[in-house]
Every structure is written in structure tokens, then in C-alpha cells.
Design a protein around this motif. Structure first.
Motif, mmCIF file in Angstrom:
data_model
loop_
_atom_site.group_PDB
_atom_site.id
_atom_site.type_symbol
_atom_site.label_atom_id
_atom_site.label_comp_id
_atom_site.label_asym_id
_atom_site.label_seq_id
_atom_site.Cartn_x
_atom_site.Cartn_y
_atom_site.Cartn_z
ATOM 1 N N THR A 159 0.834 -1.194 0.000
ATOM 2 C CA THR A 159 0.000 0.000 0.000
ATOM 3 C C THR A 159 0.870 1.245 0.000
ATOM 4 O O THR A 159 1.723 1.425 0.876
ATOM 5 C CB THR A 159 -0.914 0.031 1.243
ATOM 6 O OG1 THR A 159 -1.716 -1.158 1.270
ATOM 7 C CG2 THR A 159 -1.829 1.251 1.210
ATOM 8 N N GLY A 160 0.680 2.080 -1.006
ATOM 9 C CA GLY A 160 1.352 3.378 -1.060
ATOM 10 C C GLY A 160 2.858 3.289 -1.114
ATOM 11 O O GLY A 160 3.554 4.179 -0.608
ATOM 12 N N SER A 161 3.403 2.252 -1.749
ATOM 13 C CA SER A 161 4.859 2.127 -1.824
ATOM 14 C C SER A 161 5.439 3.168 -2.777
ATOM 15 O O SER A 161 4.957 3.314 -3.904
ATOM 16 C CB SER A 161 5.249 0.731 -2.315
ATOM 17 O OG SER A 161 6.650 0.666 -2.546
ATOM 18 N N PRO A 162 6.484 3.884 -2.371
ATOM 19 C CA PRO A 162 7.147 4.800 -3.303
ATOM 20 C C PRO A 162 7.889 4.064 -4.407
ATOM 21 O O PRO A 162 8.364 4.676 -5.358
ATOM 22 C CB PRO A 162 8.118 5.580 -2.412
ATOM 23 C CG PRO A 162 8.374 4.669 -1.250
ATOM 24 C CD PRO A 162 7.096 3.922 -1.031
ATOM 25 N N ALA A 163 7.977 2.718 -4.265
ATOM 26 C CA ALA A 163 8.597 1.875 -5.299
ATOM 27 C C ALA A 163 10.015 2.329 -5.625
ATOM 28 O O ALA A 163 10.423 2.396 -6.779
ATOM 29 C CB ALA A 163 7.734 1.849 -6.556
ATOM 30 N N LEU A 164 10.764 2.616 -4.598
ATOM 31 C CA LEU A 164 12.149 3.059 -4.732
ATOM 32 C C LEU A 164 13.053 2.084 -3.984
ATOM 33 O O LEU A 164 12.614 1.412 -3.048
ATOM 34 C CB LEU A 164 12.309 4.470 -4.159
ATOM 35 C CG LEU A 164 11.534 5.571 -4.879
ATOM 36 C CD1 LEU A 164 11.638 6.877 -4.088
ATOM 37 C CD2 LEU A 164 12.031 5.752 -6.298
ATOM 38 N N PRO A 165 14.324 1.986 -4.406
ATOM 39 C CA PRO A 165 14.967 2.729 -5.498
ATOM 40 C C PRO A 165 14.684 2.086 -6.847
ATOM 41 O O PRO A 165 14.256 0.925 -6.912
ATOM 42 C CB PRO A 165 16.451 2.609 -5.150
ATOM 43 C CG PRO A 165 16.540 1.244 -4.506
ATOM 44 C CD PRO A 165 15.270 1.085 -3.713
ATOM 45 N N LYS A 166 14.971 2.822 -7.903
ATOM 46 C CA LYS A 166 14.861 2.272 -9.238
ATOM 47 C C LYS A 166 16.191 1.623 -9.640
ATOM 48 O O LYS A 166 17.265 2.133 -9.302
ATOM 49 C CB LYS A 166 14.515 3.357 -10.257
ATOM 50 C CG LYS A 166 13.194 4.066 -9.994
ATOM 51 C CD LYS A 166 12.021 3.097 -9.968
ATOM 52 C CE LYS A 166 10.716 3.836 -9.760
ATOM 53 N NZ LYS A 166 9.612 2.917 -9.421
ATOM 54 N N PRO A 167 16.142 0.514 -10.352
ATOM 55 C CA PRO A 167 17.384 -0.078 -10.857
ATOM 56 C C PRO A 167 18.007 0.804 -11.932
ATOM 57 O O PRO A 167 17.337 1.671 -12.511
ATOM 58 C CB PRO A 167 16.916 -1.418 -11.431
ATOM 59 C CG PRO A 167 15.471 -1.229 -11.742
ATOM 60 C CD PRO A 167 14.955 -0.253 -10.727
ATOM 61 N N ALA A 168 19.279 0.565 -12.197
ATOM 62 C CA ALA A 168 19.973 1.342 -13.228
ATOM 63 C C ALA A 168 19.433 1.010 -14.613
ATOM 64 O O ALA A 168 19.329 1.886 -15.476
ATOM 65 C CB ALA A 168 21.472 1.082 -13.161
ATOM 66 N N GLN A 169 19.113 -0.260 -14.845
ATOM 67 C CA GLN A 169 18.592 -0.670 -16.148
ATOM 68 C C GLN A 169 17.136 -0.249 -16.271
ATOM 69 O O GLN A 169 16.350 -0.401 -15.345
ATOM 70 C CB GLN A 169 18.706 -2.191 -16.311
ATOM 71 C CG GLN A 169 20.122 -2.693 -16.360
ATOM 72 C CD GLN A 169 20.190 -4.205 -16.411
ATOM 73 O OE1 GLN A 169 20.135 -4.800 -17.484
ATOM 74 N NE2 GLN A 169 20.331 -4.838 -15.251
ATOM 75 N N ARG A 170 16.802 0.286 -17.422
ATOM 76 C CA ARG A 170 15.424 0.673 -17.675
ATOM 77 C C ARG A 170 14.908 -0.082 -18.885
ATOM 78 O O ARG A 170 15.635 -0.250 -19.854
ATOM 79 C CB ARG A 170 15.315 2.184 -17.890
ATOM 80 C CG ARG A 170 15.859 3.023 -16.743
ATOM 81 C CD ARG A 170 15.231 2.718 -15.385
ATOM 82 N NE ARG A 170 13.790 2.979 -15.328
ATOM 83 C CZ ARG A 170 12.946 2.370 -14.486
ATOM 84 N NH1 ARG A 170 13.396 1.437 -13.670
ATOM 85 N NH2 ARG A 170 11.670 2.677 -14.503
ATOM 86 N N PRO A 171 13.686 -0.622 -18.827
ATOM 87 C CA PRO A 171 12.754 -0.371 -17.741
ATOM 88 C C PRO A 171 13.067 -1.130 -16.456
ATOM 89 O O PRO A 171 12.602 -0.740 -15.387
ATOM 90 C CB PRO A 171 11.418 -0.843 -18.329
ATOM 91 C CG PRO A 171 11.792 -1.911 -19.305
ATOM 92 C CD PRO A 171 13.092 -1.427 -19.921
#
Length: 309
Positions: A159-171
Motif C-alpha cells: 500500500t502506497g509504496s514509493p517503489a524506490l529505489p529504481k534499478p539502473a537498467q530501464r525499464p
């Protein structure tokens, strides 16, 4: 065909040993260094100095290598909660400059769960948890920065996760799913996998598993060319019969067994066996090296096998 080196550190390897093998993998020109994710030895070995955590050691290797890709074959969904796993993998991906791949499976080794206090539900529930973990991990990585992620499942709620951190590879880092299950495995691979791996099965069984995934892709409206197909096999290579037998003895296997249930022989025989897997559809091969102190084995594969495939 891309060749990757695949290790089983739970059989007895500390970080220094893994680093030597990873450096030899990189120096030899191989595509990647992968390790299993297990917490207990298997078979009649000491297992000393004891298990190492896959993502802790990969984090170290991420900072001490420059080119090779790094990953697990495979992390068990029973070992870690999906949110923290998404964080760990994203961290290691950043530490490596975008070279990480996540192999994720149900988990299967009951004894390691018992030995380290890890719950081990039945297979049906493990598949349910794996599917929810795949939804959460990919969902978190795919959530745009500044947005939040929510998920309501039978086993996990977010619930309400900021979904961080993002990986270096995108997507996101590539997801590897493997196995020879006839129903749920192909469906999960068609939905989530960037790569589908068949470990330790015959060429015929490998081809059949690939076809099941291709059929699942067609049923799900996915182009199967967007999935990389790979195989994992124990490797034992010698310049001659004497060296081959010496290496087989060192890992407690017979040459005859390895020829039938792995990839074994002279460099020319290994190349021919890899070609047969290629004809079955394998685009990558994970060569499982069991004697991690035999760096000459890696050197032979690098000099006499890698250039021919």
C-alpha cells in the motif's frame, strides 16, 4: 551462443574464491557470472566455510568487476519478501552500472528451509507466492518516479509504496524463469520472463520445454522472439581423456555420467554438444563449474571453446 559461468557456492566457497572465479570469467571473455541461491550444501561435501548470501556476494562482485553480467540461477521466492528483494536487486544493479539479472523460482530444497528457519509451504502455494512476487517486483520497478505502487494479493499486500529505489537498467533488470513444469511455469514465463532457462535436462526435454513456453506466448498474445531461451548444464572439459577423467574425479562424477547428464569431453566434443543444444533452441548456455579452485578449467573453456561458439 553466449556462454555464462554458473557456480554453486553452497558446496563450499567463500567470497574470495567467488571473486577469483568471477575475475577469471571476465578475463576469459565469458558473458556473465551467475551463482545459485542456496543456504545448505548438497551431497557428500563439507560445505565449508558455510553458505553465503547470493545478493550480498553479488553486491561485492558488482564493485570488483567491470563488464560481465551478474545474477542468480535462481533466487527462491521463499527466501525473501518481494519488496525488500526488489530493493536489494535494484541496489546491486546500480552498484554494477546496470549489469544485474534476477532469476526467480519457487524454491525446492526442503532441508535448507528447515536448517535456517525458513517457512516451506506446499508447491501450489509456492507457485502462488512466486507469481505475486513477480507482480510486485516488476510493478515496483515499472512504477514511474513520483508515483506509488499498490498490490492486493492472497499472500502479499502493498500500500502506497514509493517503489524506490529504481534499478539502473530501464525499464528494469531482466527476469529469468526456469524449469520444465508443464502448466504454470510456461504461463509465468510467457507473462514475466525476459529469459527462460531449462536446467540439467536432456536436449529433447529442453526442446519440449521451450515449445511449451512458445505455445504459452502464442496463447497470451506475446511474440516469443522477445524471450531468450537458455540451458544450464554441468561442464567438464579436458584437453585429453586423462585430464577429463581427472576433472571428473575432482567433482565426484564419472566421465560416462557427465557425458550423458551434462556437457563433457574435449573442447571439440563440448563445442559439438553446445551446438546440439543450440539446434534445440538454446541461445545461451550456463556452464556449471563445480570445482571453483580449478581456474585452468575456465582458461581452457575460454581459449578452446568460447571462440568456436
Amino acid at each position: 551462443m553466449l556462454l555464462r559461468i554458473f557456480t554453486e557456492p553452497q558446496q563450499g566457497a567463500d567470497y574470495t574464491t567467488l571473486l577469483r572465479v568471477a575475475k577469471a570469467t571476465e578475463d576469459g571473455g565469458f558473458d556473465a557470472f551467475f551463482r545459485s541461491d542456496h543456504y545448505l550444501k548438497m551431497g557428500d561435501v563439507s560445505g565449508l566455510p558455510g553458505p553465503s548470501d547470493a545478493w550480498v556476494t553479488l553486491a561485492g562482485l558488482a564493485r570488483e568487476t567491470e563488464r560481465i553480467r551478474l545474477g542468480t540461477l535462481v533466487t527462491a521466492a521463499t527466501f525473501r519478501l518481494p519488496g525488500p528483494l526488489a530493493i536489494s536487486v535494484a541496489n546491486v544493479d546500480d552498484m554494477s552500472g546496470g549489469r544485474v539479472e534476477l532469476g526467480l523460482g519457487t524454491g525446492w530444497y526442503d532441508e535448507e528451509h528447515t536448517a535456517y528457519g525458513i517457512p516451506f509451504p506446499g508447491l501450489g502455494e509456492r507457485f502462488d507466492r512466486l507469481e505475486e512476487q513477480l507482480e510486485i517486483i516488476t510493478g515496483m520497478w515499472d512504477t514511474p518516479s513520483g508515483k506509488t505502487f499498490d498490490f492486493e494479493g492472497a499472500h502479499y499486500q502493498v500500500t502506497g509504496s514509493p517503489a524506490l529505489p529504481k534499478p539502473a537498467q530501464r525499464p528494469r533488470p531482466p527476469i529469468i524463469i526456469g524449469g520444465v513444469g508443464a502448466k504454470r511455469t510456461p504461463r509465468l514465463a510467457a507473462r514475466f520472463a525476459d529469459e527462460f532457462n531449462v536446467p540439467f535436462h536432456s536436449i529433447e526435454e529442453t526442446r519440449a520445454a521451450y515449445e511449451r513456453v512458445r505455445a504459452a506466448c502464442e496463447n497470451g498474445g506475446r511474440d516469443d522472439s522477445s524471450i531468450t531461451f537458455s540451458a544450464a548444464q554441468v561442464i567438464c572439459c579436458g584437453r585429453d581423456d586423462a585430464q577429463l577423467r581427472q576433472r571428473a574425479d575432482a567433482i565426484g562424477r564419472s566421465v560416462e555420467d557427465l557425458r550423458e547428464n551434462g556437457i563433457a569431453g574435449t573442447p571439440a566434443e563440448v563445442v559439438a554438444r553446445l551446438a546440439a543444444f543450440g539446434e534445440a533452441g538454446a541461445e545461451r548456455a550456463y556452464l556449471q563449474v563445480l570445482d571453483l579452485n580449478d581456474l585452468d578449467h575456465l582458461a581452457l573453456l575460454a581459449s578452446d571453446v568460447l571462440p568456436q561458439v
